[in-house]
Design a protein around this motif. Structure first.
Motif, PDB file in Angstrom:
ATOM      1  N   THR A  84      20.079   9.938  -2.242  1.00  0.00           N
ATOM      2  CA  THR A  84      20.737  10.381  -3.549  1.00  0.00           C
ATOM      3  C   THR A  84      19.606  10.225  -4.718  1.00  0.00           C
ATOM      4  OG1 THR A  84      21.516   8.290  -4.067  1.00  0.00           O
ATOM      5  CG2 THR A  84      22.960   9.674  -2.940  1.00  0.00           C
ATOM      6  N   ARG A  85      19.786  10.855  -5.872  1.00  0.00           N
ATOM      7  CA  ARG A  85      18.743  10.935  -7.105  1.00  0.00           C
ATOM      8  C   ARG A  85      18.499   9.529  -7.231  1.00  0.00           C
ATOM      9  NH1 ARG A  85      16.728  14.558 -10.294  1.00  0.00           N
ATOM     10  NH2 ARG A  85      16.199  14.006 -12.583  1.00  0.00           N
ATOM     11  N   PRO A  86      19.570   8.706  -7.802  1.00  0.00           N
ATOM     12  CA  PRO A  86      19.212   7.318  -8.278  1.00  0.00           C
ATOM     13  C   PRO A  86      18.382   6.491  -7.202  1.00  0.00           C
ATOM     14  CG  PRO A  86      21.755   7.809  -8.582  1.00  0.00           C
ATOM     15  CD  PRO A  86      21.046   8.986  -7.794  1.00  0.00           C
ATOM     16  N   GLU A  87      18.778   6.754  -5.925  1.00  0.00           N
ATOM     17  CA  GLU A  87      18.022   5.955  -4.734  1.00  0.00           C
ATOM     18  C   GLU A  87      16.325   6.463  -4.824  1.00  0.00           C
ATOM     19  OE1 GLU A  87      21.414   5.406  -1.425  1.00  0.00           O
ATOM     20  OE2 GLU A  87      20.039   7.197  -1.289  1.00  0.00           O
ATOM     21  N   THR A  88      16.306   7.866  -5.177  1.00  0.00           N
ATOM     22  CA  THR A  88      14.899   8.251  -5.103  1.00  0.00           C
ATOM     23  C   THR A  88      14.139   7.945  -6.327  1.00  0.00           C
ATOM     24  OG1 THR A  88      15.796  10.563  -4.072  1.00  0.00           O
ATOM     25  CG2 THR A  88      13.708  10.496  -5.345  1.00  0.00           C
ATOM     26  N   VAL A  89      15.030   7.703  -7.674  1.00  0.00           N
ATOM     27  CA  VAL A  89      14.379   7.494  -8.763  1.00  0.00           C
ATOM     28  C   VAL A  89      14.120   5.752  -8.616  1.00  0.00           C
ATOM     29  CG1 VAL A  89      14.759   6.773 -11.195  1.00  0.00           C
ATOM     30  CG2 VAL A  89      15.498   9.179 -10.114  1.00  0.00           C
ATOM     31  N   GLN A  90      14.862   4.995  -7.951  1.00  0.00           N
ATOM     32  CA  GLN A  90      14.694   3.717  -7.899  1.00  0.00           C
ATOM     33  C   GLN A  90      13.423   3.444  -6.929  1.00  0.00           C
ATOM     34  OE1 GLN A  90      18.065   1.535  -6.029  1.00  0.00           O
ATOM     35  NE2 GLN A  90      17.057  -0.583  -6.843  1.00  0.00           N
ATOM     36  N   THR A  91      13.414   4.169  -5.830  1.00  0.00           N
ATOM     37  CA  THR A  91      12.374   3.797  -5.135  1.00  0.00           C
ATOM     38  C   THR A  91      11.058   4.412  -5.650  1.00  0.00           C
ATOM     39  OG1 THR A  91      13.857   4.218  -3.126  1.00  0.00           O
ATOM     40  CG2 THR A  91      11.500   4.539  -2.652  1.00  0.00           C
TER      41      THR A  91
END
Length: 122
Positions: A84-91
């Motif tokens: 998801t977008r939040p997972e991508t941003v966090q990574t």
């Protein structure tokens, strides 16, 4: 073990590959020979001959295998669970911080070693 259809059609594969190589050589030589023509025409000629060469190559046994590989790769990509977008941003944030920390550590080590060597050398 090969299927009988593959063995039967592979008889002409050598000829087809010769046609492919001939078309590609013709594209290169033609591009050089017609150097005085406009670039657009030469590019269109190279692209057209390359497309024809690719179509001939796809009719070979290896070409059909490549097509099957592409189809199975497309099916496999459809099965992937994308983040998801939040997972991508966090990574991405974690990677950027890690790169920054390692970069600072390497800079500090380089500075200390440079200072030590200048002290030793004089």
């Amino acid at each position: 073990m090969k299927h009988s259809a593959e063995v039967q059609e592979s008889r002409h594969d050598g000829l087809k590959w010769a046609v492919v190589v001939t078309l590609l050589v013709l594209a290169v030589v033609g591009n050089t020979y017609f150097a005085d023509l406009a670039l657009l025409y030469r590019v269109l000629g190279v692209v057209a001959l390359s497309i024809v060469a690719a179509l001939v190559a796809l009719t070979t046994t290896r070409g059909r295998e490549l097509t099957e590989l592409a189809k199975s790769a497309k099916k496999e990509i459809q099965r992937v669970v994308w983040p998801t977008r939040p997972e991508t941003v966090q990574t991405t944030g974690i990677v950027l911080v890690a790169v920054l920390v390692v970069g600072l550590m390497l800079w500090l080590i380089d500075t200390l070693l440079g200072w030590a060597m200048s002290g030793v050398i004089g």
